[in-house]
Design an enzyme around this catalytic site. Sequence first.
Site, PDB file in Angstrom:
ATOM      1  N   CYS A   2       0.831  -1.191   0.000  1.00  0.00           N
ATOM      2  CA  CYS A   2       0.000   0.000   0.000  1.00  0.00           C
ATOM      3  C   CYS A   2       0.863   1.237   0.000  1.00  0.00           C
ATOM      4  CB  CYS A   2      -0.925  -0.009   1.213  1.00  0.00           C
ATOM      5  SG  CYS A   2      -2.125   1.310   1.163  1.00  0.00           S
ATOM      6  N   GLU A 127      -3.321  -0.088  -6.217  1.00  0.00           N
ATOM      7  CA  GLU A 127      -2.320  -1.148  -6.344  1.00  0.00           C
ATOM      8  C   GLU A 127      -1.994  -1.283  -7.822  1.00  0.00           C
ATOM      9  OE1 GLU A 127      -0.210  -2.700  -4.140  1.00  0.00           O
ATOM     10  OE2 GLU A 127      -1.791  -3.839  -3.161  1.00  0.00           O
TER      11      GLU A 127
END
Length: 330
Positions: A2, A127
């Site tokens: 992340c 992502e």
Amino acid sequence: MCGRTCCHLPVDTIRRACRYIDYEGEEQLPEWKDEDKYFPSYNKSPQSNSPVLLSRLHLDKDADPSERIIASMRWGLIPSWFRDADASKLQFNTSNCRSETMMERRSYKVPLEKGRRCVVLADGFFEWQQFRGDKQPYFIYFPQTKTEKSFFSRSVDEKVWDDWKMLTMAGIFDCWEPPNGGETLYSYTIITVDSCKALSDIHHRMPALLDSEEAVSKWLDFGEVPIHEALKLIHPVDNIKFHPVSTVVNNSLNNTPQCLEPVEIEDPYLSYARPKATTKSSQKEEPELPKRPRQLMQKNPTPTKRNSAGLMEQWLKKYGEAYNKKPKIQ
DNA sequence: CCAGACGTTGTT
DNA sequence: GTCTGG
DNA sequence: CCAGACGTTGTT
DNA sequence: GTCTGG
């Protein structure tokens, strides 16, 4: 993993999205410390400030331990012992923290032992899936009560966002006193775990998500819930949705709703289709093919086992399963 | 004892 | 290749 | 996370 | 500040 989020909602909308029920059964809106340090953006990167939840007990010695506040904190934990006058000079990455080793890492163990657990808030995170040297970004978020589509069109009425269920990620924070004086800097790291099944085609790591009110309460309540109990909340969570988005999001200066807009992509699985090698001489190792990402329908999360006693237990009995039945304000 | 690190991601 | 800035 | 820099002297 | 490596 992340390394980029979206958190574009204004202060008041986020506060309303964070209404909760305390151990007295009272509905509460969290107060916001350092409101003015939060700047909404569709494209939030490390070093910027985002809202996090924490127990009020961290700030007020005799607060109700279940009382939550929101604080604006810097992404990228600055350990309290760091001595350079400039926080950005820290010579190692602390925007993520591996759950597998967080109790062995000096920079995380010390704040964890002080109970410095927080919940990082975002609309969702980004992502990048890698294939053939290209990178395809995805927006990843909790399933919504309203249809997800209603949030992502170019002409969306901003009021629909009042119903957004924000992503809640487990974090650790620390407090740093600038050596030359000035305000205490609060900063955080996002805990990572192996990715869940739903996301494993995109990436092999993901943030540790807290996908129930109960999980959020336990992670925050460092008074009632000891580390060894809190650590049980840190695991891959499959209760998640995602869609591919434009590479506009790649540049963190691009702060536009386009970052969230679903795009059609060439199926990476098909794009890899090619004739198979037939002769022994050309039997080289085939590069691994990324699999087609699928949107899997997920069941409701199973409630976590209840272990702690007292107020916490009573609260759980009454409200622990009221997840998603958000009471109306007024 | 002192010196020096203190962290994650991904990767041919 | 590796680090900084966003 | 990605994008973009990564360097010094002296100069107009 | 605290831990690891020498």
